[in-house]
Design an enzyme around this catalytic site. Sequence first.
Site, mmCIF file in Angstrom:
data_model
loop_
_atom_site.group_PDB
_atom_site.id
_atom_site.type_symbol
_atom_site.label_atom_id
_atom_site.label_comp_id
_atom_site.label_asym_id
_atom_site.label_seq_id
_atom_site.Cartn_x
_atom_site.Cartn_y
_atom_site.Cartn_z
ATOM 1 N N ALA A 12 0.804 -1.233 0.000
ATOM 2 C CA ALA A 12 0.000 0.000 0.000
ATOM 3 C C ALA A 12 0.834 1.278 0.000
ATOM 4 C CB ALA A 12 -0.934 -0.005 1.211
ATOM 5 N N GLY A 14 3.652 1.576 -1.708
ATOM 6 C CA GLY A 14 4.436 1.614 -2.942
ATOM 7 C C GLY A 14 3.796 2.516 -3.990
ATOM 8 N N ARG A 37 5.049 -4.841 4.076
ATOM 9 C CA ARG A 37 5.960 -5.769 4.746
ATOM 10 C C ARG A 37 6.423 -5.141 6.055
ATOM 11 N NH1 ARG A 37 11.350 -3.953 3.095
ATOM 12 N NH2 ARG A 37 10.877 -2.440 1.475
ATOM 13 N N THR A 101 2.271 -7.871 -9.610
ATOM 14 C CA THR A 101 3.732 -7.963 -9.453
ATOM 15 C C THR A 101 4.329 -8.701 -10.652
ATOM 16 O OG1 THR A 101 3.471 -7.981 -7.073
ATOM 17 C CG2 THR A 101 5.532 -8.885 -7.905
ATOM 18 N N THR A 102 5.562 -8.353 -11.012
ATOM 19 C CA THR A 102 6.243 -9.029 -12.124
ATOM 20 C C THR A 102 7.580 -9.578 -11.644
ATOM 21 O OG1 THR A 102 7.312 -6.978 -12.842
ATOM 22 C CG2 THR A 102 5.177 -7.500 -13.835
ATOM 23 N N ASN A 126 0.564 -6.541 -17.211
ATOM 24 C CA ASN A 126 0.170 -5.157 -17.504
ATOM 25 C C ASN A 126 -1.357 -5.067 -17.496
ATOM 26 O OD1 ASN A 126 -0.494 -2.691 -18.988
ATOM 27 N ND2 ASN A 126 1.708 -2.582 -19.320
ATOM 28 N N HIS A 157 11.926 1.749 -18.781
ATOM 29 C CA HIS A 157 11.261 1.992 -17.490
ATOM 30 C C HIS A 157 12.147 2.850 -16.596
ATOM 31 C CE1 HIS A 157 8.511 -1.335 -18.520
ATOM 32 N NE2 HIS A 157 7.692 -0.754 -17.657
ATOM 33 N N LYS A 161 13.076 0.245 -11.274
ATOM 34 C CA LYS A 161 12.539 -1.074 -11.631
ATOM 35 C C LYS A 161 13.608 -2.150 -11.427
ATOM 36 C CE LYS A 161 9.850 -3.523 -15.089
ATOM 37 N NZ LYS A 161 8.952 -4.053 -14.060
HETATM 38 P P1 NAD Z 1 7.434 -0.035 -5.367
HETATM 39 O O1 NAD Z 1 8.807 -0.439 -4.977
HETATM 40 O O2 NAD Z 1 7.106 1.414 -5.460
HETATM 41 O O3 NAD Z 1 6.368 -0.660 -4.360
HETATM 42 C C1 NAD Z 1 6.418 -2.004 -3.933
HETATM 43 C C2 NAD Z 1 5.830 -2.031 -2.531
HETATM 44 O O4 NAD Z 1 5.727 -3.408 -2.145
HETATM 45 C C3 NAD Z 1 6.706 -1.315 -1.495
HETATM 46 O O5 NAD Z 1 5.914 -0.441 -0.714
HETATM 47 C C4 NAD Z 1 7.296 -2.447 -0.677
HETATM 48 O O6 NAD Z 1 7.497 -2.107 0.693
HETATM 49 C C5 NAD Z 1 6.212 -3.509 -0.821
HETATM 50 N N1 NAD Z 1 6.740 -4.864 -0.592
HETATM 51 C C6 NAD Z 1 7.926 -5.358 -1.012
HETATM 52 N N2 NAD Z 1 8.070 -6.622 -0.570
HETATM 53 C C7 NAD Z 1 6.944 -6.916 0.116
HETATM 54 C C8 NAD Z 1 6.509 -8.036 0.836
HETATM 55 N N3 NAD Z 1 7.292 -9.121 0.942
HETATM 56 N N4 NAD Z 1 5.274 -8.013 1.419
HETATM 57 C C9 NAD Z 1 4.514 -6.910 1.336
HETATM 58 N N5 NAD Z 1 4.887 -5.783 0.693
HETATM 59 C C10 NAD Z 1 6.089 -5.790 0.102
HETATM 60 O O7 NAD Z 1 7.144 -0.774 -6.745
HETATM 61 P P2 NAD Z 1 5.991 -0.443 -7.821
HETATM 62 O O8 NAD Z 1 6.530 0.474 -8.864
HETATM 63 O O9 NAD Z 1 4.714 -0.082 -7.117
HETATM 64 O O10 NAD Z 1 5.853 -1.872 -8.532
HETATM 65 C C11 NAD Z 1 5.460 -3.010 -7.794
HETATM 66 C C12 NAD Z 1 5.373 -4.221 -8.730
HETATM 67 O O11 NAD Z 1 4.321 -4.012 -9.689
HETATM 68 C C13 NAD Z 1 6.632 -4.469 -9.560
HETATM 69 O O12 NAD Z 1 6.811 -5.883 -9.685
HETATM 70 C C14 NAD Z 1 6.297 -3.868 -10.921
HETATM 71 O O13 NAD Z 1 7.017 -4.448 -11.989
HETATM 72 C C15 NAD Z 1 4.830 -4.213 -10.997
HETATM 73 N N6 NAD Z 1 4.023 -3.386 -11.920
HETATM 74 C C16 NAD Z 1 3.060 -4.044 -12.622
HETATM 75 C C17 NAD Z 1 2.200 -3.346 -13.436
HETATM 76 C C18 NAD Z 1 1.083 -4.086 -14.141
HETATM 77 O O14 NAD Z 1 0.265 -3.457 -14.847
HETATM 78 N N7 NAD Z 1 0.981 -5.413 -13.939
HETATM 79 C C19 NAD Z 1 2.333 -1.959 -13.562
HETATM 80 C C20 NAD Z 1 3.327 -1.293 -12.835
HETATM 81 C C21 NAD Z 1 4.167 -2.031 -11.995
#
Ligand code: NAD
Length: 268
Positions: A12, A14, A37, A101-102, A126, A157, A161
């Site tokens: 939340a 992130g 986390r 997540t990816t 995506n 990106h 990332k």
């Molecule tokens: P970010 O680093 O800003 O946020 C990730 C969040 O997850 C952080 O707040 C972190 O503390 C938390 N986190 C990490 N490990 C955790 C755990 N074990 N348990 C709970 N929370 C945990 O990253 P972001 O830019 O928000 O991207 C997050 C993911 O989403 C990446 O894998 C990214 O590639 C993916 N993403 C996917 C799409 C899509 O459309 N599918 C779009 C954008 C980003």
Amino acid sequence: MNTTTRIGVLGAAGRMGRAVIQAANAAQLAVGAAFERAGVGDVGRDALELAGLDARGVIITTDLAAAADAFDVLVDFTRPEGTIAALDACLALGKAMVIGTTGFTPEQVAHIETAARRIPIVKAGNFSLGVNLCLQLLETAAAALGEAFDVEIVEAHHKHKVDAPSGTALMLGEAVARGAGKVLEQHAIYERYGHTGARPKGSIGFSTIRGGDVVGDHTVMFLGDGERVEITHKASSRLNFANGAVRAAGWLAGRKPGLYSMRDVLKA
Ligand code: NAD
């Protein structure tokens, strides 16, 4: 969309977690719970306030089971290890999951597929409408252009990332492979350095750019002799991914177990 669905947001604090909270708020879908986390400074804060909205008493915690009564679908944008831990919790609690997540390993993907026999899951590299349209265009293009055109996928990106190529680039590659009637992993080239030799016929090449604040750019090139077709998608806001994920959450509530894609969500 089922607007009585309450979502739980994992990650939340992130970038995407906060965008999902904004998107849910705009779609009038309740955010019932928010998770991070352990050790993250934002644990204990109001998740909506952190997302730039009015505080609503949804405090970020670390324990999914303790807040199980407060949400129906967990929306996850974190890191693979966070997703897998949450997946095991959702299996035990019988909760649906939207996975954004990816960067999963093949073993982690297999774990998600097995879990989807017991709980409903939407997983997409995506969630944007535009990229999901591109997947269809690419299948058509790959089938029409055939082996005479070399396929290269370039993605850019932001500098934070952590995985490459992007989950979206892989999805685009899979769409090309589907259209060409082949399996991506047998044709993908992820790295080139030094004396690489000539390009293997039928291969699908990936190039990665990382830097600045790029939200996500993808171009698939079909390179022929004397002409070139390019299909490009550029994301300028994370809200487009978040809106898709929220739509998926509303669609998913009450479905039977299974692994669904954004294509399933969009055609409903
Ligand atoms: P970010 O680093 O800003 O946020 C990730 C969040 O997850 C952080 O707040 C972190 O503390 C938390 N986190 C990490 N490990 C955790 C755990 N074990 N348990 C709970 N929370 C945990 O990253 P972001 O830019 O928000 O991207 C997050 C993911 O989403 C990446 O894998 C990214 O590639 C993916 N993403 C996917 C799409 C899509 O459309 N599918 C779009 C954008 C980003």
